[in-house]
Design a protein around this motif. Structure first.
Motif, mmCIF file in Angstrom:
data_model
loop_
_atom_site.group_PDB
_atom_site.id
_atom_site.type_symbol
_atom_site.label_atom_id
_atom_site.label_comp_id
_atom_site.label_asym_id
_atom_site.label_seq_id
_atom_site.Cartn_x
_atom_site.Cartn_y
_atom_site.Cartn_z
ATOM 1 N N ASP A 77 0.872 -1.126 0.079
ATOM 2 C CA ASP A 77 0.059 -0.081 0.085
ATOM 3 C C ASP A 77 0.991 1.460 0.077
ATOM 4 N N GLU A 78 2.036 1.297 0.773
ATOM 5 C CA GLU A 78 2.672 2.480 0.850
ATOM 6 C C GLU A 78 3.441 2.634 -0.554
ATOM 7 N N GLU A 79 4.208 1.424 -1.190
ATOM 8 C CA GLU A 79 4.582 1.513 -2.496
ATOM 9 C C GLU A 79 3.553 2.159 -3.575
ATOM 10 N N ALA A 80 2.290 1.842 -3.407
ATOM 11 C CA ALA A 80 1.314 2.211 -4.283
ATOM 12 C C ALA A 80 1.138 3.733 -4.173
ATOM 13 N N THR A 81 0.870 3.983 -2.859
ATOM 14 C CA THR A 81 0.767 5.510 -2.671
ATOM 15 C C THR A 81 2.022 6.314 -3.486
ATOM 16 N N ASP A 99 8.568 1.307 -9.415
ATOM 17 C CA ASP A 99 7.495 1.307 -8.199
ATOM 18 C C ASP A 99 6.692 0.029 -8.243
ATOM 19 N N ILE A 100 6.428 -0.393 -9.582
ATOM 20 C CA ILE A 100 5.589 -1.654 -9.648
ATOM 21 C C ILE A 100 6.602 -2.817 -9.477
ATOM 22 N N VAL A 101 7.663 -2.654 -10.029
ATOM 23 C CA VAL A 101 8.685 -3.928 -9.549
ATOM 24 C C VAL A 101 8.802 -4.206 -8.114
ATOM 25 N N ARG A 102 8.820 -3.023 -7.552
ATOM 26 C CA ARG A 102 9.093 -3.039 -5.881
ATOM 27 C C ARG A 102 8.091 -3.645 -5.216
ATOM 28 N N ILE A 103 6.758 -3.542 -5.880
ATOM 29 C CA ILE A 103 5.525 -4.221 -5.351
ATOM 30 C C ILE A 103 5.515 -5.559 -5.665
ATOM 31 N N ARG A 151 8.549 -7.459 -5.922
ATOM 32 C CA ARG A 151 9.521 -8.074 -5.168
ATOM 33 C C ARG A 151 8.751 -8.151 -3.649
ATOM 34 N N LEU A 152 7.988 -7.172 -3.221
ATOM 35 C CA LEU A 152 7.359 -7.636 -2.022
ATOM 36 C C LEU A 152 6.314 -8.840 -1.988
ATOM 37 N N CYS A 153 5.770 -9.234 -3.016
ATOM 38 C CA CYS A 153 5.061 -9.983 -3.190
ATOM 39 C C CYS A 153 6.083 -11.453 -3.336
ATOM 40 N N GLU A 154 6.984 -11.474 -3.829
ATOM 41 C CA GLU A 154 8.026 -12.465 -3.564
ATOM 42 C C GLU A 154 8.515 -12.713 -2.297
ATOM 43 N N LEU A 155 8.442 -11.861 -1.597
ATOM 44 C CA LEU A 155 8.650 -12.102 -0.105
ATOM 45 C C LEU A 155 7.323 -12.801 0.960
ATOM 46 N N SER A 156 6.202 -12.846 0.195
ATOM 47 C CA SER A 156 5.150 -13.565 1.049
ATOM 48 C C SER A 156 4.332 -14.615 0.202
ATOM 49 N N TYR A 157 4.761 -14.431 -1.053
ATOM 50 C CA TYR A 157 3.935 -15.518 -1.925
ATOM 51 C C TYR A 157 5.042 -16.576 -2.584
ATOM 52 N N SER A 214 -4.946 -8.260 -6.952
ATOM 53 C CA SER A 214 -4.470 -8.453 -8.402
ATOM 54 C C SER A 214 -5.228 -7.288 -9.172
ATOM 55 N N ALA A 215 -6.487 -7.056 -8.926
ATOM 56 C CA ALA A 215 -7.034 -5.775 -9.828
ATOM 57 C C ALA A 215 -6.225 -4.630 -9.623
ATOM 58 N N ARG A 216 -5.894 -4.374 -8.443
ATOM 59 C CA ARG A 216 -4.988 -3.133 -8.286
ATOM 60 C C ARG A 216 -3.809 -3.228 -9.215
ATOM 61 N N LEU A 217 -3.065 -4.198 -9.110
ATOM 62 C CA LEU A 217 -1.913 -4.240 -9.827
ATOM 63 C C LEU A 217 -2.235 -4.164 -11.535
ATOM 64 N N ALA A 218 -3.091 -4.829 -11.866
ATOM 65 C CA ALA A 218 -3.568 -4.904 -13.323
ATOM 66 C C ALA A 218 -3.804 -3.344 -13.419
ATOM 67 N N ASP A 219 -4.501 -2.593 -12.811
ATOM 68 C CA ASP A 219 -4.760 -1.168 -12.999
ATOM 69 C C ASP A 219 -3.367 -0.373 -13.172
#
Length: 284
Positions: free
Chosen positions: A112-116, A148-152, A154-160, A196-201
């Motif tokens: 959420d912070e990276e998206a901001t 910015d999107i790549v950092r998001i 990368r965060l997903c890679e730490l949890s999924y 998923s929808a947020r990332l797609a947008d």
């Protein structure tokens, strides 16, 4: 300790390529004993940034749970440049260690912070673009939005599942629309639907801008364009500030004359040169 400090300093120097590998190897040879010192220097805002950005990779090469903990502790690092390095190294090290995923709640908060950060950059640039725009500045801002999107991701890679998310990251920005669609299908199966929808947008809007389709905005007050340059300079985005001065000169925009004059003494030569041209054009 002093020898280790010297090695880290050399490892960070791009102009000493012949010594960088040797210095990094010497630090890695210290093993986990070097992690506390490296961790302290990584989080120290007084440490030169050129040194701090070299540390995440060294930690990932040293390896081990303590190194991963040191990296995870900096997921909220204020510097975007350093945070990029931290996330990439943490993701790689998690894969090597087969470490447990980070809690979804923690990672989602950081997403959420990276998206901001992403929204703020995009909206700020679209607001000033009627005054400050050029093909180079467009490309530079698009590169930052992609990071910015790549950092998001990368965060997903730490949890999924890391390899699955890495595969998504590899195909999300390519020209092959089929591979991109497949990547989104994989992402949709991994994360919750809202994310998923947020990332797609985010990706769709980024790709549109990268393709030259920038949403139109009304011309802002001169103060908005001046604030953009001031904020880019203050945040260390010297390339963006320099390209903004270049756009200022191309447009003959006079509303940031005081900012350009002040930048004539900037430490970065690219900024100084671009500011000087802007001053010469707008205040002949």
């Amino acid at each position: 300790r002093n020898e280790e400090r010297a090695h880290v300093g050399v490892a960070a120097r791009r102009d000493l390529r012949g010594l960088r590998a040797a210095a990094t190897k010497a630090i890695v040879a210290l093993g986990e004993a070097a992690v506390p010192s490296l961790s302290a220097r990584l989080r120290d805002p007084q440490e030169p940034m050129v040194v701090r950005v070299a540390i995440p990779r060294v930690l990932s090469v040293i390896g081990g749970p303590r190194a991963l903990t040191a990296l995870v502790a900096r997921l909220s690092e204020p510097s975007v440049r350093l945070r990029q390095k931290v996330l990439a190294s943490a993701s790689r090290l998690r894969a090597v260690l087969h470490a447990d995923p980070l809690p979804h709640g923690l990672v989602r908060a950081r997403i959420d912070e990276e998206a901001t950060v992403h929204f703020a950059l995009r909206d700020r640039y679209l607001a000033v673009r009627p005054i400050l725009s050029s093909s180079l500045l467009d490309e530079h801002v698009c590169q930052r939005l992609r990071k910015d999107i790549v950092r998001i991701l990368r965060l997903c890679e730490l949890s999924y599942p890391r390899e699955a998310v890495a595969s998504v990251r590899a195909h999300l920005f390519g020209k092959d629309t089929t591979l991109r669609a497949n990547a989104f299908e994989v992402l949709d199966a991994l994360v919750d639907r809202a994310l998923s929808a947020r990332l797609a947008d985010l990706v769709a809007r980024y790709l549109a801008m990268r393709g030259g389709h920038f949403p139109e905005r009304p011309r802002p007050d001169d103060a908005v364009a001046r604030a953009w340059i001031d904020e880019e300079l203050a945040s260390g985005e010297t390339c963006s500030a320099s390209l903004s001065f270049d756009a200022m000169a191309r447009a003959g925009f006079r509303g940031a004359g005081t900012t350009a004059l002040a930048a004539l003494d900037h430490e970065d030569p690219f900024v100084r040169e671009s500011a000087a041209i802007a001053v010469a054009v707008t205040q002949p």
